[in-house]
Design a protein around this motif. Structure first.
Motif, short mmCIF file in Angstrom:
data_model
loop_
_atom_site.label_atom_id
_atom_site.label_comp_id
_atom_site.label_asym_id
_atom_site.label_seq_id
_atom_site.Cartn_x
_atom_site.Cartn_y
_atom_site.Cartn_z
N GLY A 300 0.83 -1.22 0.00
CA GLY A 300 0.00 0.00 0.00
C GLY A 300 0.86 1.25 0.00
O GLY A 300 2.06 1.21 -0.29
N ASP A 301 0.24 2.38 0.28
CA ASP A 301 0.93 3.68 0.30
C ASP A 301 1.44 3.95 1.70
O ASP A 301 0.66 4.19 2.65
N VAL A 302 2.73 3.88 1.84
CA VAL A 302 3.35 4.11 3.14
C VAL A 302 3.52 5.63 3.34
O VAL A 302 4.10 6.31 2.48
N ASP A 303 3.06 6.13 4.48
CA ASP A 303 3.13 7.57 4.78
C ASP A 303 3.73 7.73 6.16
O ASP A 303 3.19 7.25 7.16
N TYR A 304 4.87 8.42 6.21
CA TYR A 304 5.56 8.61 7.48
C TYR A 304 4.72 9.41 8.45
O TYR A 304 4.80 9.20 9.66
N GLU A 305 3.93 10.36 7.90
CA GLU A 305 3.14 11.21 8.79
C GLU A 305 2.03 10.42 9.49
O GLU A 305 1.53 10.88 10.52
N LYS A 306 1.67 9.25 8.96
CA LYS A 306 0.64 8.43 9.59
C LYS A 306 1.24 7.32 10.45
O LYS A 306 0.78 7.06 11.57
N HIS A 307 2.25 6.64 9.93
CA HIS A 307 2.87 5.52 10.65
C HIS A 307 4.37 5.65 10.51
O HIS A 307 4.89 5.66 9.39
N LYS A 308 5.01 5.74 11.65
CA LYS A 308 6.46 5.88 11.63
C LYS A 308 7.17 4.54 11.79
O LYS A 308 8.34 4.41 11.43
N GLN A 309 6.49 3.53 12.35
CA GLN A 309 7.14 2.23 12.60
C GLN A 309 6.07 1.13 12.64
O GLN A 309 4.94 1.37 13.10
N PHE A 310 6.44 -0.06 12.18
CA PHE A 310 5.56 -1.22 12.22
C PHE A 310 6.28 -2.38 12.92
O PHE A 310 7.47 -2.62 12.68
N LYS A 311 5.54 -3.09 13.79
CA LYS A 311 6.02 -4.33 14.42
C LYS A 311 5.09 -5.47 14.01
O LYS A 311 3.89 -5.43 14.36
N ILE A 312 5.63 -6.41 13.29
CA ILE A 312 4.83 -7.50 12.72
C ILE A 312 5.43 -8.84 13.19
O ILE A 312 6.65 -9.06 13.06
N LYS A 313 4.56 -9.74 13.71
CA LYS A 313 5.00 -11.10 14.07
C LYS A 313 4.80 -12.04 12.88
O LYS A 313 3.73 -12.03 12.27
N VAL A 314 5.84 -12.81 12.59
CA VAL A 314 5.82 -13.74 11.46
C VAL A 314 5.90 -15.18 12.01
O VAL A 314 6.75 -15.47 12.87
N LYS A 315 5.02 -16.05 11.55
CA LYS A 315 5.00 -17.46 11.99
C LYS A 315 5.45 -18.37 10.84
O LYS A 315 5.00 -18.19 9.71
N ALA A 316 6.32 -19.30 11.18
CA ALA A 316 6.78 -20.32 10.22
C ALA A 316 6.18 -21.68 10.63
O ALA A 316 6.30 -22.10 11.78
N LYS A 317 5.55 -22.34 9.70
CA LYS A 317 4.83 -23.61 9.99
C LYS A 317 5.27 -24.67 8.99
O LYS A 317 5.29 -24.42 7.79
N ASP A 318 5.59 -25.83 9.57
CA ASP A 318 5.98 -26.92 8.66
C ASP A 318 4.77 -27.79 8.32
O ASP A 318 3.66 -27.51 8.79
N HIS A 319 5.06 -28.83 7.56
CA HIS A 319 3.97 -29.70 7.10
C HIS A 319 3.35 -30.49 8.25
O HIS A 319 2.16 -30.84 8.23
N GLY A 320 4.12 -30.73 9.28
CA GLY A 320 3.61 -31.47 10.40
C GLY A 320 2.88 -30.59 11.39
O GLY A 320 2.42 -31.09 12.42
N GLY A 321 2.78 -29.30 11.15
CA GLY A 321 2.06 -28.41 12.05
C GLY A 321 2.91 -27.78 13.10
O GLY A 321 2.41 -27.01 13.93
N LEU A 322 4.21 -28.03 13.08
CA LEU A 322 5.09 -27.36 14.04
C LEU A 322 5.38 -25.93 13.55
O LEU A 322 5.55 -25.68 12.34
N THR A 323 5.47 -25.02 14.51
CA THR A 323 5.63 -23.59 14.15
C THR A 323 6.72 -22.96 14.97
O THR A 323 7.13 -23.47 16.01
N ASP A 324 7.12 -21.81 14.47
CA ASP A 324 8.04 -20.92 15.20
C ASP A 324 7.67 -19.46 14.83
O ASP A 324 7.14 -19.21 13.75
N THR A 325 7.94 -18.56 15.72
CA THR A 325 7.58 -17.15 15.48
C THR A 325 8.82 -16.27 15.59
O THR A 325 9.76 -16.60 16.33
#
Length: 926
Positions: A300-325
């Motif tokens: 999308g359109d990133v605007d510094y005046e609206k959002h200066k920083q983003f914190k996003i959690k990412v999950k990794a999942k294997d075929h057996g259903g095991l995950t890590d974040t």
């Protein structure tokens, strides 16, 4: 307050004020969110120490830079009230300290106060789980202590009102582990307590409950479905526990931000998929992750005046259903993409030209949404103007006057305000302000000329326009409206008026050049300012002469019923001066130049009149054939356009003796009066004879009885001698400026006495004496005595000094000093000197004998021996004086002819009647 806060009661506002001067004052209030519209925020008038009416008179208002006004101002009460519902979560999101900032502006004079309102959080939001159900796939090989992250609940509130604890039910297989991160976020994990057995329980159902700390307490639940999978004993592992990345605002869509990666020790570890976990809606809208590769790109359109920083959690999942974040932190890099915004908070479009330097004209707010140097703004205006811009507060500027203003030089200004940021490249914006300079009455009216001269012909009509006066005022409007007035105390204000609006000067009445030749007035021009300014100018008005006066004949005098005759001896030679017509014209210039013409004459071949001097002279030798009675009519005409004239009739007697003249004149009088009625003359003659007889008897007796009182009679009979009843007036233009009058007192023996000048008489006193005077003489004394005159020195009180004798060029030499050959005094020479007393007495006696036809004739004086002082007349408008008769000047002047020169004559009768005169005349002829 409406959501989950129905039991809340209005909070007591926490108010405190910080004052830092009139212009830079700051004040802070605290209010809870979700207050109803109109709720009380703070008593700003009391906190600022202002009267409520000051808010009304100063047109106080609230200025919010962002545009949304949550707080309004009640001017009447001086209070701040809620204008729009305040939702802290919408306004400040996750920020714990939430506040609103705005300014309160007052005018007249301009004042600025900054107000900060802290918005307090209330427990108006319940915790919410992202999903209604959570599905977990757990391998049956999971060992005790295995951790399974759960999606945390979201509570927009802050402080105690946000999430405080989680509970899990049932807890026979799983336990709950909650960890708080450095940023205050909670990580919820479900920990396996005992090993799973898919063959016993293929699925497990649990309930996760989240509680906040508000009062009343709010909560949320989510259902957890656990599916037990077959053996997969290795979970994916991220290469980093956290990732950091940066992206420029306005980055193109699809731009790569960063890439996350995880590994799995199992053989099926290649089939790891990546997902965003617990991502906000804004993050999901702006970024995307590739499930296969783990690439995070701009969506999308990133605007510094609206959002200066983003914190996003990412999950990794294997075929057996095991995950890590893992956590990805994305910083937005600011670009200089916003130009400064200029907001005119208050502006006075007009300023007085006498405003002092430093007067505030406008309050300006300048904002730049960028940060750092990109948001640092400088403000400036055009050079070469009497204004400057100064900073008052952060991002606030005042437009003030820098030097003196002059509306007459520049009436208005167009001021361009320029705001420039420090970005690279810099961005700028401009605002145009139009300022008008209001006028002050600082210029007095100025006339077009330093003085005015006007000319007006005499006999002008009333209300005639004389001239127009104009004055200009450099001011404007009412200050430039000029009115005209005559100065108070002008002596000729009744003669002149002026139109107050147009400056046209009018003559109120008709002027007469002979009375007033010129005058000067002062006119004031005054503007309509307060206080008014004025200036004066001098106006000189000169009256121009018209030929409105006919010539006036001074000599010979025309009396009603008397016969005045000039006597010419038959021995008169050619050029003999008979008499001189003396006339004046009170006009001036050419209108006063007089010329003389002989209109009628008994014998035109005998007399002529001088065209310039009015002298009547003989043209040829007088003969015995010439008639005794000669009547001449002379016309005196001026040189005006049209010309005016006067007519005088002169009787001339051609004779050598008085009896001959008297006989002719008596016949003339008798012939003239005969037609009036014979009866009247008979009665008049009888009465005259009777009266004369009585007077003769009385006179004879009186002379014999009172002879010894001769000396005394000299003083008592002073009023009995007549004088000439007409005297030329003294004119103001230089003609006959001095008049000499004498009183002559005589008795029967006056011929034996000296003549004394008693005192100078005025014209009025002589006129009174001339009306009552009579001639009384003794017969014997006139025949026997000889009149001797002794000239006495004149009184110095009325004698003119030599340098003040009348004439156009001052005093000149006396005739006797000029020499015998002087003859004629003409050209531009001075007037002759005044006559002596003896000469004037002879003129008076001759005039009295000629004007009274019925009086007793004295000694037969020859008119030729009487000096003619009528030539001492200056003709107005001419530089020449009248020329004297050469024959008269050559003749010796003496008081009376010698006794031997007088022919023998009888003693005059005492007042004979016309009848007696007639008989005497016949006797004389015999």
């Amino acid at each position: 307050m409406q959501r989950g806060g129905r039991g809340w009661r209005p909070w007591t506002a926490l108010i405190w004020a910080l004052f830092a001067g009139v212009v830079s004052g700051q004040i802070r209030y605290s209010v809870p969110e979700e207050m109803s519209v109109g709720s009380f925020v703070g008593d700003i008038a009391a906190d600022l120490g202002l009267e409520p009416r000051r808010l009304v008179s100063g047109r106080a208002r609230v200025f919010t830079a962002g545009g949304s006004e949550y707080v309004g101002l009640d001017r009447e009460k001086g209070q701040l009230v809620v204008k729009e519902r305040i939702d802290r979560e919408q306004l400040c999101a996750e920020t714990a300290a939430c506040s609103l900032s705005f300014e309160v502006i007052l005018e007249n004079p301009m004042e600025l106060y900054r107000v900060t309102v802290d918005v307090l959080d209330i427990n108006d939001n319940s915790p919410v789980f992202p999903k209604r159900e959570i599905s977990l796939e757990i391998s049956e090989l999971a060992v005790s202590g295995a951790r399974f992250p759960l999606e945390s609940a979201i509570d927009p509130d802050v402080g105690l009102n946000t999430l405080q604890k989680y509970t899990l039910h049932p807890t026979d297989r799983f336990n709950l582990n909650v960890q708080n991160g450095a940023d205050g976020a909670s990580n919820v994990e479900m920990v396996l307590q005992t090993a799973l057995d898919r063959e016993k329980d293929a699925q497990h159902h649990l309930t996760l409950t989240a509680f906040d700390g508000g009062k009343p307490q709010r909560s949320a639940t989510v259902r957890i479905n656990v599916v037990v999978l077959d053996a997969n004993d290795n979970a994916p592992v991220f290469s980093q526990r956290s990732y950091k990345a940066a992206v420029s605002e306005n980055a193109a869509r699809g731009a790569l931000v960063t890439t996350v990666s995880a590994t799995d020790a199992d053989e099926s570890g290649q089939n790891i998929q990546y997902y965003f976990e617990h991502a906000t809606s804004a993050a999901k809208a702006l970024f995307s992750i590739d499930t296969e590769s783990g690439e995070i790109r701009v969506a999308g359109d990133v605007d510094y005046e609206k959002h200066k920083q983003f914190k996003i959690k990412v999950k990794a999942k294997d075929h057996g259903g095991l995950t890590d974040t893992s956590e990805v932190m994305i910083d937005v890099i600011d670009l200089n993409d916003n130009a400064p915004k200029i907001t005119i908070m208050s502006f006075s479009s007009a300023v007085s030209e006498d405003a002092a330097p430093g007067t505030v004209m406008a309050m300006i707010n300048v904002q730049d949404l960028d940060s750092g140097d990109n948001g640092r703004v400088t403000c400036s205006i055009d050079l070469n103007s009497p204004f400057s811009i100064v900073s008052s507060l952060s991002n606030y500027y005042n437009l003030v006057t820098d030097s003196a203003l002059d509306r007459e030089q520049t009436a208005d200004y167009n001021i361009t305000i320029t705001a420039v940021d420090a970005g690279n490249p810099p961005l700028s914006s401009k605002q145009l302000l139009s300022v008008k300079i209001s006028d002050v009455n600082d210029h007095a009216p100025q006339f077009e000329q330093e003085s005015y001269n006007a000319y007006i012909m005499e006999n002008n009509p009333s209300s005639m326009s004389v001239l127009s006066i104009k004055a200009h005022d450099a001011d404007w409007g009412e200050n430039a409206r000029v009115s005209y007035f005559l100065l108070d105390g002008e002596p000729l204000a009744s003669c002149i008026s002026i139109n107050a609006d147009t400056g046209v000067v009018y003559a109120v009445r008709s002027f007469d050049y002979e009375q007033l030749k010129s005058f000067q007035i002062q006119i004031r021009a005054q503007d309509g300012g307060s206080p008014p300014l004025s200036s004066n100018v001098s106006v000189k008005i000169q009256i121009q002469d018209q030929n409105d006066n006919a010539p006036q004949v001074l000599y010979p005098v025309q009396s009603g019923g008397s016969v005045v005759a000039e006597m010419v001896p038959r021995s008169a030679d050619v050029g003999y001066l008979v008499t001189k017509v003396v006339a004046v014209d009170v006009d001036s210039g050419q209108n006063a130049w007089l010329s003389y013409k002989l209109q009628k004459a008994t014998d035109r071949a005998l007399f002529e009149v001088g065209a310039q001097n009015g002298e009547i002279r003989t043209v040829r030798q007088v003969t015995d054939k010439d008639a005794v009675k000669q009547k001449l009519t002379v016309v005196v005409e001026d040189n005006g356009q049209p010309s005016r004239s006067a007519v005088v009739s002169i009787n001339v007697a051609v004779a050598d003796s008085f009896p001959e003249v008297l006989s002719e004149l008596t016949d003339v009088a008798r012939d003239k009066d005969f037609n009036s009625g014979l009866t009247f003359y008979l009665v008049l003659a009888l009465a005259a004879v009777s009266i004369l007889f009585i007077f003769s008897v009385i006179a004879i007796v009186s002379v014999k009885i009172y002879r010894w009182r001769q000396r005394r009679l000299f003083y008592e009979s002073a009023a009995n001698l007549p004088v000439i009843p007409y005297y030329p007036p003294a004119y103001a233009d230089g003609t006959l400026q001095h008049v000499y009058n004498y009183e002559v007192c005589g008795t029967t023996d006056s011929r034996m006495s000296d003549l004394k000048v008693a005192r100078p008489y005025s014209q009025s006193s002589l006129g009174r004496m001339s009306r009552s005077g009579t001639v009384q003489r003794g017969r014997g004394a006139l025949e026997e005595a000889e009149l001797t005159l002794e000239q006495k020195p004149p009184n110095n009180d009325w004698r003119l000094p030599p340098n003040q004798r009348p004439g156009p060029s001052g005093a000149g030499p006396r005739p006797e000093e000029a020499g015998a050959g002087g003859g004629t005094v003409g050209g531009t020479g001075p007037w002759p000197n005044p006559p002596t007393e003896a000469e004037q007495l002879q003129a008076l006696m001759a005039a009295a004998n000629a004007s009274e036809a019925t009086a007793t004739l004295g000694p037969r004086y020859n008119a030729q021996y009487v000096p003619d002082y009528r030539q001492n007349v200056y003709i107005p408008g001419s530089t020449a004086t009248l020329t004297a008769n050469p024959q008269q000047q050559q003749m010796p002047q003496q008081a009376l002819p010698p006794p031997q020169a007088l022919p023998p004559s009888e003693a005059p009768k005492a007042a004979p009647t016309p009848a007696c005169k007639k008989k005497a005349t016949k006797k004389d002829k015999k």
